[in-house]
Design an enzyme around this catalytic site. Structure first.
Site, short mmCIF file in Angstrom:
data_model
loop_
_atom_site.label_atom_id
_atom_site.label_comp_id
_atom_site.label_asym_id
_atom_site.label_seq_id
_atom_site.Cartn_x
_atom_site.Cartn_y
_atom_site.Cartn_z
N PRO A 198 0.82 -1.21 0.00
CA PRO A 198 0.00 0.00 0.00
C PRO A 198 0.86 1.26 0.00
CG PRO A 198 0.01 -1.01 2.19
CD PRO A 198 0.77 -1.93 1.29
N ASP A 239 -1.97 3.16 2.38
CA ASP A 239 -1.35 3.30 3.69
C ASP A 239 -1.78 4.65 4.24
OD1 ASP A 239 0.25 2.65 5.77
OD2 ASP A 239 2.06 2.36 4.58
N TRP A 274 4.80 0.49 9.88
CA TRP A 274 5.33 -0.69 9.19
C TRP A 274 4.75 -1.98 9.76
CZ3 TRP A 274 7.66 0.29 4.83
CH2 TRP A 274 8.31 1.52 4.68
N GLN A 280 12.61 -1.34 0.37
CA GLN A 280 11.68 -2.14 1.18
C GLN A 280 12.33 -3.37 1.82
OE1 GLN A 280 8.94 -0.91 2.09
NE2 GLN A 280 8.83 0.77 0.63
N TRP A 301 8.94 -2.84 4.17
CA TRP A 301 7.78 -3.72 4.03
C TRP A 301 8.15 -5.20 3.91
CZ3 TRP A 301 4.67 -5.50 -0.57
CH2 TRP A 301 3.40 -5.91 -0.20
N LYS A 347 19.34 11.96 -8.55
CA LYS A 347 17.97 11.70 -8.14
C LYS A 347 17.03 12.63 -8.89
CE LYS A 347 18.18 9.65 -3.61
NZ LYS A 347 17.77 9.67 -2.23
N LYS A 381 12.27 17.77 -7.95
CA LYS A 381 11.44 18.88 -8.41
C LYS A 381 12.30 20.13 -8.54
CE LYS A 381 7.07 17.39 -6.56
NZ LYS A 381 6.51 17.30 -5.23
#
Ligand SMILES: [Zn+2]
Ligand SMILES: [Zn+2]
Length: 989
Positions: A36, A75, A514, A550, A554, A595, A598
Site C-alpha cells: 500500500p 497506507d 510498518w 523495502q 515492508w 535523483k 522537483k
C-alpha cells in the site's frame, strides 16, 4: 484522444479487466500482495516503475490461465501523515498537538490521507495498470485495525512482545522512538565537532593526571557517569606539554606537541580507578546507585584503539553499549534530557536548550572548567528522521518490542523459500539484514495510527493484550461505542483487571505504520474475523514487487510477522515466509545519475511523455533498459528510442502486412510453409515464445522483455551434439529480425508474387507470426498489442488480446531441420553484413548490380546445410549480385566481381529510377490501387534508355504510362552520375 486513450476506453466499456478475472473462474489461484502506498504525495516515476513490473507479471500469469484478483490498498497512518498536518498547522512540537486536541488533529489527518488518490489512480490507469480501484482497503478502517490487533495478540501469546526500557533511535521533534530499520532510511553525511576532554583521576598512583577521552557528542558529557577501557589493550601514562595523561598506546598521535611515555600497562590495571565528575548535576543528586559511578569499567566488546583515545565516556541514557555496561555494573539511570530533546532543570546551565545545538556552549563551559584538550571537525554519516529530517538522538525510554531475536533463525530459514530477483539479495542485503535482526520497537508515542491494544493495571501491574473488539466488550468496565478505534476515543476505554479487579488503562502509543503494512496479508481481508478461506488460500503471496528500500521496510515486516504467525499452523501453514517470489527494483535516476528532483527539474512530466510516446514506450523502457535491481537512467530520449525501435517498428510490420493483403480475401494464419524465410521466422517466433516463458517463470522480466527488441541478435552457434535444447538458440531481438530481415527479404513475395500460392503462403505466415507476437508482447506493452490484435483477429476470436491464453511454443518446430535453417540464416546474415561493408569500402552503391560475389565453402563444396540455392537467392537479393560463387579457398573473405558491364549499369539505372518513383508514391500516400502517370525529362543519352524500358518501369511502379514532357515539371530529380539526370513528376490517373 490518442490511440492509447481509446484503448483504455475500450477496456473500460467492455470491462475487459473484470472479464479477465471472471473468465478464469475455477482456475488455479495466483496470489499477489500490493504494497500500500501513501496517497499523500504525487505519484512519480518510481511508482510507475513498480506498477509496470506488477502489471506485466500479473497480465502474464492471467494469460497463462490463473485467476488473479487485484486489490489495491492505501497506507493511511503514521508519521508521514502527521508531519504533513503539523506543517499545515505550523506546529513545532507535540505539545501543540495536545493543546489543539487529539481528536481534531486526527480528523485533520484522516481527511488528508486521500488527498492524492485520484492523481494516483489517474497515473496508474494511464500506465495500463489493471487493479480493482473500487474495492480498495485502507489501513485506517476499523476492520483493518482489528486484524492488526489480532496479529499482535498472536505474537503476545507466543511471548514475542515485551515492554522494555532501552536505548532507541529517537526523533526529538516527533518525540517518539523509531525502529532500527527506519534509521537506515535516513543516514546523511554531516560535519560535527569532535572533542578531546580531560577527566581528572582520583588515585594516589596517578597524581595530577587525566584520562584523555574523545567524543563526537559533547552534549552527552553532562550526563557522564563512567569511563570504559578495553582490558587487553596497551595503555600508557605520558607527559605532554607539562601535564600527564592516560590513553591507549596506539593513540599517542592524537596528542599535540612533544610527549614522553612515563609508564606502560594493560587496560585491566585501570579498572576500578575513580575520577572527578566533570559536571556536578548527577553527582550532587540523591540518585539510586550513584555511589557506584565515576569509575573506570571494562568495555572490551566496544572499546578499541582504532580511533579516539581508547577510553570511552559512558552515558547510559544515550548509547546502547553505555546502557548495557551500566546495567551490568549497577550504575545510575537518570535523564538530563526531556522527551523534546532539550536539557531539563537539573542541567541548570543549559536548561531548555536543544541538545545538539548546545555543543558550542558546552565546549566553552569545558574550557572554563579547564578540562578541554582540543577539537576537530569530523565528517560522518549521522542518522536523521526519515519523515521530518531532524537529526536523531539515541534515547533511553520505555517502548514495546517484538522480540525478533527470538525467531531470527526461523526468519532466516523461511527466507530460503523465497525467490529473490535479483538473486543476490536473498542471502546478501536481505539475508544479512535478517541475520543481524534486532528486537523491533513497534510503539510510537504518537496519535494517528492503529492504537496499541495493551492495557496495564494500576493495581497489580498486570498487562492485557486485546486481540479483538469482542475481547474489549468482555473486559470493559462500562459500555463503549467503539465505532472509531482511533485515539483519543480508545484512550478512554478502561478494562477490568482479570487478576485483581482494578481498572486497567491503555498503554501509551500507536503502532509503527510498518507493523500495519506488514499485517496487510491478513488485515486487508479482516482476517480471521472474515474471509478465512480467501486469506488461507492466498497466503503466502505468489508474488510481490517493490523498491529496493523495502528490504528494510515492508519486505522485512511482512516476513517477521509471517514467521511469527506460522510458528504453529493456525490455518496459514507452518514456517512460511510472506511471499514466494519478489522482484526488487532500483531507483529511477536522471540520465546523469542524479535523483529525480522537483528542484532540479531534471525529469519530464509523466503526462507529457505519455502523450508523446505512449505508456507502452515508458513501460518497455522500464522493463528492458536495466537489469532488475540496478538503478535506472531515465530520459525522454531513451523513451523515444524505445518508441521507434519497438512500438513504431511493430506498427510498421503490421502496416506492411495490411498494405498487401487483398481486401476481398480472408487470410488464415498458418505456420505451414515451404519457403525457407517463412520456416525461419516461424521457428524464430517459437523460440521467442519459449524464451519468454522460461524467463517469466524465473521472474526475470528484463531478460524476457529484451527478447522483443532493444538490441541485435547474438550470433555464433556451434552445431549441438545430440539433442537440441531451446537453450541452444541465441535469443536475439525478435522485432528487429522480423522487420529488418524477414519482411525486407520477403517484400517481393508480397508485392509481386510469382504465383498466387506464393503470395498467400507469405501472407499466412506473416499473419501467424504477428498474431502470435501480439499475444506474446501483450503483458509488456498492452496497448499496441491490443491495437494490432483488434486489426488481426477474425470475428470468432475473443474480443481482447488480454482475454486470450498465452501462446505455447509449437514443439514440433524444435527439429534439426529448423536448427539448420536457423544457423544457416545466421551465417548468411553475417556474410551479408560483411559483403555490404565491402561494397561501401570499394565505393559501389548497393543499387548497382554486380556480376558475382564469392563465398568460401565450409564443408566440401557446400556452404549451407539447408537448400543452398534458397539461401544464395536471399544473399543475391540482399547484396545485389547476379550470382553467388563458391570459392574453395578457405577464409577467402568476400570477393566481388567489380567489372560493371553496360547491361549491369543499365540495370542499376533502372533500380535507381524505380526507387525514386516509389519514394514519390510514398510521399503522396498512394496505395497499390492508385495508378499513376509519370512525366519526365532527361539527359540526351538517357531518353532512349527510358523509352526502351518504359513498359518494365511502368509495371514496377504501378504506372499507366511514362510520358516525355517538355512542360515545367516539379523538381524531382534522379542523379545517375556522369551528368546523367532524370527529372520527373507523378500524377494520379
Ligand atoms: Zn521526526
Ligand atoms: Zn490488577
Amino acid at each position: 484522444m490518442n490511440k492509447e486513450e481509446k484503448i483504455l476506453e475500450f477496456w473500460e466499456k467492455e470491462d475487459i479487466f473484470h472479464k479477465s478475472i471472471k473468465n478464469r473462474e475455477g482456475a488455479k489461484y495466483y496470489s499477489f500482495y500490493d504494497g500500500p502506498p501513501f496517497a499523500t504525495g504525487k505519484p512519480h516515476y518510481g511508482h510507475i516503475l513498480a506498477t509496470t513490473i506488477k502489471d506485466s507479471v500479473l497480465r502474464y500469469w492471467t494469460m497463462r490461465g490463473y485467476q488473479i484478483p487485484r486489490r489495491v490498498g492505501w497506507d493511511c497512518h503514521g508519521l508521514p501523515v502527521e508531519n504533513l498536518i503539523e506543517k499545515e498547522l505550523e506546529f513545532k512540537s507535540k505539545k501543540q498537538i495536545e493543546e489543539f486536541g487529539v481528536e481534531k488533529f486526527n480528523n485533520a489527518c484522516r481527511s488528508s490521507v486521500f488527498a492524492c488518490v485520484s492523481d494516483f489512480q489517474e497515473v496508474l490507469k494511464r500506465v495500463g495498470r489493471w487493479a480493482d480501484y473500487s474495492e480498495s482497503y485502507s489501513t485506517m478502517d476499523n476492520n483493518y485495525i482489528e486484524s492488526v490487533w489480532w496479529v499482535l495478540k498472536q505474537l503476545w501469546d507466543k511471548g514475542l512482545v515485551e515492554k522494555n526500557y532501552r536505548v532507541s533511535p529517537y526523533c526529538p521533534r516527533c518525540a517518539t522512538t523509531i525502529s532500527n530499520f527506519e534509521v537506515n532510511q535516513g543516514y546523511k553525511e554531516v560535519k560535527d565537532k569532535s572533542i578531546y576532554v580531560k577527566f581528572k583521576i582520583k588515585n594516589k598512583d596517578f597524581e595530577n593526571t587525566y584520562f584523555l577521552v574523545w567524543t563526537t557528542t559533547p552534549w552527552t558529557l553532562p550526563g557522564n557517569i563512567a569511563l570504559a577501557i578495553n582490558e587487553d589493550l596497551d595503555y600508557c601514562l605520558v607527559e605532554n606539554n607539562g601535564e600527564k595523561y592516560v590513553l591507549a598506546k596506539n593513540r599517542l598521535s592524537v596528542l599535540e606537541g612533544e610527549s614522553a611515555i612515563i609508564k606502560e600497562f594493560k587496560g585491566k590495571e585501570l579498572v576500578g580507578i575513580s575520577y572527578e565528575p566533570m559536571f556536578d548535576y548527577l553527582a550532587s543528586q540523591d540518585i539510586k546507585n550513584i555511589k557506584n559511578c565515576f569509575r573506570v569499567f571494562a568495555g572490551n566488546s566496544f572499546v578499541t584503539d582504532g580511533d579516539g583515545s581508547g577510553i570511552v565516556h559512558i552515558n547510559p541514557m544515550h548509547g546502547e553499549d553505555d546502557f548495557q555496561l551500566s546495567k551490568a555494573n549497577n550504575l545510575s539511570f537518570f535523564h538530563l534530557v526531556d522527551e523534546a530533546g532539550t536539557f531539563n532543570s537539573i542541567a541548570k546551565d543549559f536548561t531548555g536548550e536543544a541538545v545538539k545545538s548546545t555543543d558550542p556552549k558546552i565546549i566553552n563551559h569545558l574550557k572554563e572548567l579547564g578540562v578541554f584538550y582540543k577539537e576537530e571537525l569530523i565528517t560522518h554519516e549521522y542518522p536523521h528522521c526519515w519523515r521530518c529530517d531532524s537529526p536523531l538522538l539515541y534515547y533511553a525510554v520505555d517502548s514495546w518490542y517484538v522480540l525478533v531475536t527470538k525467531i531470527k533463525e526461523r526468519l532466516v530459514e523461511n527466507n530460503q523459500q523465497t525467490r529473490w530477483v535479483p538473486e543476490h539479495l536473498k542471502n546478501g542485503r536481505f539475508g544479512k539484514w535478517l541475520e543481524g535482526a534486532r528486537d523491533w520497537d513497534f510503539s510510537r508515542k504518537r496519535y494517528w495510527g492503529a492504537p496499541i491494544p495493551i492495557w496495564e493495571c494500576s493495581g497489580c501491574n498486570e498487562k492485557l493484550c486485546i486481540g479483538s473488539i469482542e475481547e474489549i466488550k468482555k473486559n470493559q468496565v462500562k459500555e463503549y461505542k467503539l465505532d472509531d478505534l482511533h485515539r483519543p476515543f480508545i484512550d478512554d476505554v478502561k478494562l477490568r483487571c482479570p487478576k485483581c479487579g482494578k481498572e486497567m488503562t491503555r498503554a501509551e502509543g500507536v503502532f509503527d505504520c510498518w507493523f500495519e503494512s506488514g499485517s496487510m496479508p491478513y488485515a486487508q481481508w479482516h482476517y480471521p474475523f472474515e474471509n478465512k478461506e480467501i486469506v488461507e488460500k492466498t497466503f503466502p503471496a505468489d508474488f510481490i514487487a517493490e523498491g529496493l528500500d523495502q528490504t528494510r521496510g515492508w519486505f522485512y515486516t511482512l516476513d517477521v510477522l509471517a514467521t511469527a504467525l506460522t510458528l504453529d499452523d493456525i490455518g496459514l501453514g507452518k514456517n512460511k515466509p510472506a511471499f514466494k517470489n519478489v522482484i526488487t527494483n532500483g531507483l529511477v535516476l536522471d540520465d546523469r545519475g542524479r535523483k529525480l528532483s522537483k528542484k532540479l527539474k531534471n525529469y519530464p512530466d509523466p503526462k507529457d511523455v505519455f502523450d508523446k510516446y505512449g505508456a507502452d514506450s515508458i513501460r518497455y523502457f522500464l522493463l528492458a533498459s536495466t537489469n532488475i535491481g540496478e538503478e535506472y537512467r531515465f530520459s525522454e530520449d531513451k523513451v523515444k528510442e524505445v518508441w521507434r525501435n519497438v512500438v513504431l517498428s511493430l506498427e510498421n510490420c503490421f502496416k506492411f502486412y495490411e498494405t498487401y493483403i487483398p481486401k476481398d480475401k480472408k487470410i488464415i494464419p498458418s505456420s505451414d510453409s515451404n519457403n525457407v524465410l517463412d520456416k525461419w521466422i516461424i521457428g524464430r517466433v517459437e523460440v521467442l515464445n519459449y524464451g519468454i516463458n522460461r524467463f517469466m517463470q524465473e521472474y526475470d522480466l528484463t531478460k524476457a522483455a529484451r527478447l522483443f527488441g532493444g538490441g541485435q541478435s547474438e550470433g555464433g552457434l556451434e552445431q549441438p551434439q545430440g539433442d537440441i535444447k531451446w537453450e541452444d538458440y541465441s535469443l536475439g531481438a525478435f522485432i528487429d529480425d522480423l522487420s529488418n530481415w524477414y519482411i525486407r527479404r520477403s517484400r517481393r513475395r508480397f508485392q509481386k508474387p510469382e504465383s498466387e500460392e506464393e503470395g498467400l503462403e507469405a501472407m499466412q505466415t506473416l499473419n501467424y507470426v504477428l498474431l502470435k507476437l501480439v499475444k506474446l508482447i501483450a503483458p509488456f506493452t498492452p496497448f499496441i498489442a491490443e491495437d494490432l490484435y483488434q486489426k488481426l483477429k477474425s470475428k470468432d476470436d475473443l474480443i481482447s488480446v488480454h482475454l486470450c491464453d498465452y501462446p505455447e511454443p509449437d514443439v514440433k518446430v524444435l527439429s534439426h531441420e529448423f536448427y539448420d535453417i536457423y544457423s544457416d540464416m545466421l551465417f548468411a546474415r553475417n556474410f551479408v553484413a560483411q559483403a555490404l561493408a565491402k561494397r561501401s569500402e570499394i565505393g559501389i552503391k548497393v543499387r548497382q548490380p554486380l556480376a558475382s560475389v564469392s563465398i568460401s565453402a565450409r564443408n566440401g563444396n557446400q556452404v549451407f546445410k539447408t537448400n543452398q540455392q534458397d539461401i544464395f537467392h536471399i544473399i543475391k537479393e540482399e547484396v545485389n549480385v547476379k550470382e553467388v560463387l563458391i570459392s574453395s579457398k578457405q577464409d577467402a573473405g568476400v570477393v566481388f566481381d567489380i567489372n560493371i558491364t553496360d547491361e549491369l549499369k543499365e540495370e542499376g539505372y533502372l533500380r535507381e529510377t524505380i526507387r525514386h518513383i516509389q519514394q514519390a508514391r510514398k510521399e503522396m500516400h498512394l496505395s497499390p490501387e492508385d495508378t499513376i502517370n509519370v512525366y519526365y525529362r532527361a539527359s540526351e543519352k538517357l531518353i532512349p534508355f527510358i523509352e526502351k524500358n518504359k513498359e518494365y518501369l511502368a509495371k514496377e511502379v504501378l504506372a499507366k504510362e511514362f510520358i516525355l514532357s517538355t512542360d515545367a515539371l516539379e523538381n524531382k530529380q534522379i542523379n545517375l552520375g556522369e551528368d546523367s539526370t532524370i527529372i520527373f513528376d507523378v500524377k494520379v490517373v
